[in-house]
Design an enzyme around this catalytic site. Sequence first.
Site, mmCIF file in Angstrom:
data_model
loop_
_atom_site.group_PDB
_atom_site.id
_atom_site.type_symbol
_atom_site.label_atom_id
_atom_site.label_comp_id
_atom_site.label_asym_id
_atom_site.label_seq_id
_atom_site.Cartn_x
_atom_site.Cartn_y
_atom_site.Cartn_z
ATOM 1 N N ARG A 78 0.760 -1.338 0.045
ATOM 2 C CA ARG A 78 -0.055 -0.059 0.164
ATOM 3 C C ARG A 78 0.957 1.174 -0.192
ATOM 4 O O ARG A 78 1.168 1.979 1.000
ATOM 5 C CB ARG A 78 -1.002 -0.105 1.328
ATOM 6 C CG ARG A 78 -2.135 -1.003 1.058
ATOM 7 C CD ARG A 78 -2.958 -0.788 2.305
ATOM 8 N NE ARG A 78 -3.967 -1.699 1.927
ATOM 9 C CZ ARG A 78 -5.134 -1.894 2.828
ATOM 10 N NH1 ARG A 78 -5.132 -1.216 4.153
ATOM 11 N NH2 ARG A 78 -6.059 -2.738 2.580
ATOM 12 N N GLN A 87 -0.606 2.637 -6.193
ATOM 13 C CA GLN A 87 -2.241 2.690 -6.187
ATOM 14 C C GLN A 87 -3.119 2.315 -7.304
ATOM 15 O O GLN A 87 -3.746 1.816 -7.298
ATOM 16 C CB GLN A 87 -2.588 4.170 -5.488
ATOM 17 C CG GLN A 87 -2.229 4.417 -3.963
ATOM 18 C CD GLN A 87 -2.574 5.694 -3.814
ATOM 19 O OE1 GLN A 87 -2.611 6.664 -4.622
ATOM 20 N NE2 GLN A 87 -2.471 6.061 -2.428
ATOM 21 N N ASP A 134 -3.620 -1.532 -7.945
ATOM 22 C CA ASP A 134 -4.335 -2.032 -6.735
ATOM 23 C C ASP A 134 -5.858 -3.070 -7.121
ATOM 24 O O ASP A 134 -6.721 -2.241 -7.077
ATOM 25 C CB ASP A 134 -4.531 -1.087 -5.583
ATOM 26 C CG ASP A 134 -4.673 -1.848 -4.237
ATOM 27 O OD1 ASP A 134 -5.057 -2.874 -4.385
ATOM 28 O OD2 ASP A 134 -4.858 -1.084 -3.209
ATOM 29 N N SER A 141 -8.239 -2.830 -4.138
ATOM 30 C CA SER A 141 -8.984 -1.371 -3.958
ATOM 31 C C SER A 141 -10.233 -1.516 -5.338
ATOM 32 O O SER A 141 -11.352 -0.870 -4.775
ATOM 33 C CB SER A 141 -8.037 -0.273 -4.009
ATOM 34 O OG SER A 141 -7.301 -0.293 -2.885
ATOM 35 N N TYR A 149 -2.913 -0.866 7.918
ATOM 36 C CA TYR A 149 -3.679 -1.735 8.370
ATOM 37 C C TYR A 149 -4.164 -1.416 9.981
ATOM 38 O O TYR A 149 -3.349 -0.226 10.343
ATOM 39 C CB TYR A 149 -3.036 -3.330 8.455
ATOM 40 C CG TYR A 149 -2.831 -3.662 7.148
ATOM 41 C CD1 TYR A 149 -3.960 -4.607 6.641
ATOM 42 C CD2 TYR A 149 -1.898 -3.519 5.945
ATOM 43 C CE1 TYR A 149 -4.117 -4.930 5.233
ATOM 44 C CE2 TYR A 149 -1.661 -3.894 4.737
ATOM 45 C CZ TYR A 149 -2.928 -4.800 4.329
ATOM 46 O OH TYR A 149 -2.974 -5.166 3.030
#
Length: 380
Positions: A121, A126, A129, A132, A230
């Site tokens: 992450r 991004q 991903d 996501s 997390y």
Amino acid sequence: MKIGVLKELAPGEHRVAMAPAAATRFAKLGIDIAVESGAGLSAGFDDAAYAAQGVIIADRKTVISQSDIILAARPPAPDALAGIKAGTRIIGGLAPYADPQRLSAYAERGIEAMALELLPRITRAQSMDILSSQANLAGYHAVVRAATELNRCLPMMTTAAGSIPAAKAFVMGVGVAGLQAIATARRLGAIVSATDVRPEVREQIQSLGAKAIFEDVREGDEITKAAGGYAGEMSPAYLERQAALVSGHIATQDIVVTTALIPGRPAPRLVSDAQIATMKKGSVIVDLAAENGGNVEGVILGEVVERHGVLIIGLADGASRLAADASNLFARNCYNFIEAFWNKADKVLAMPTDDPLVEAVTLTREGRIVHSRFAQVEAA
């Protein structure tokens, strides 16, 4: 360089790893795309739509044998890859924790398997991903599905016969799916609240116009800090206070959406049978973690069950139900990953094994399981 796309064979899977619109992106890099005939039908893309973008349509055997890279929304079974060349890369959603023996089979066939759900992450990753992009759609679908099953409407309505109060929706777990669930429930007119094991996400919840359900953090409550996006670890005393607060809140809700997942571990239990029993008859719970054991006691993957008059939906295919959009986003994620390592001058893929992204996603290479988290499978 040729990229192949196969029909997804997993039951209930409607996505395809390459949408026609995304194929043009790869073509601009000088990459040929071959798609198995009929691979996109479940997502609403026929062979003609691919052909119009210059994609080669072929049978499965031809696509497998001639591809340098195969994109996959779900991990293809090793025995469904007959004729694959040693050194072929399989890139996509490979669910490495689900079946360690599949990794051994990939290694034995000389496949270089790259699981994009293991991307770190970080800002650089991004746009690649897949977790996501797909979770966003799953969060949306969870609320829409709940709304169709609920025995009342979501927004407040004023009629000649009187007013109808807005329904209440509670989201447990404020990751990508949870945030989208909050936003969707708000757009549909529900009174929305949310919680998470990370007290620091309170502002994200409030920024979407929802009420944050958290106990106040006291001195000594936070044992470890959250890292890498997390959850950090909270003290047993805080967790006990938070559980009591959530239990009382659940009893007043019409919709509950749970989204909590921990990579490589069973989903944490968030809602007990006793808590379900306190909810109003006709209420709906949607469990987005059902595939990993579920956040809700009594959930069954892919089914709708009734407990104490409450419907519990074990959602197995949230993103797949929105296959056209999910496939488009998935293909763009794959493109962004490949484009990041594309040598435009020589039109070849250059993936240094010591690159942090390559190292993070590579499961097998040159006949071995090379990922540190899964190498013990080979040793066993």
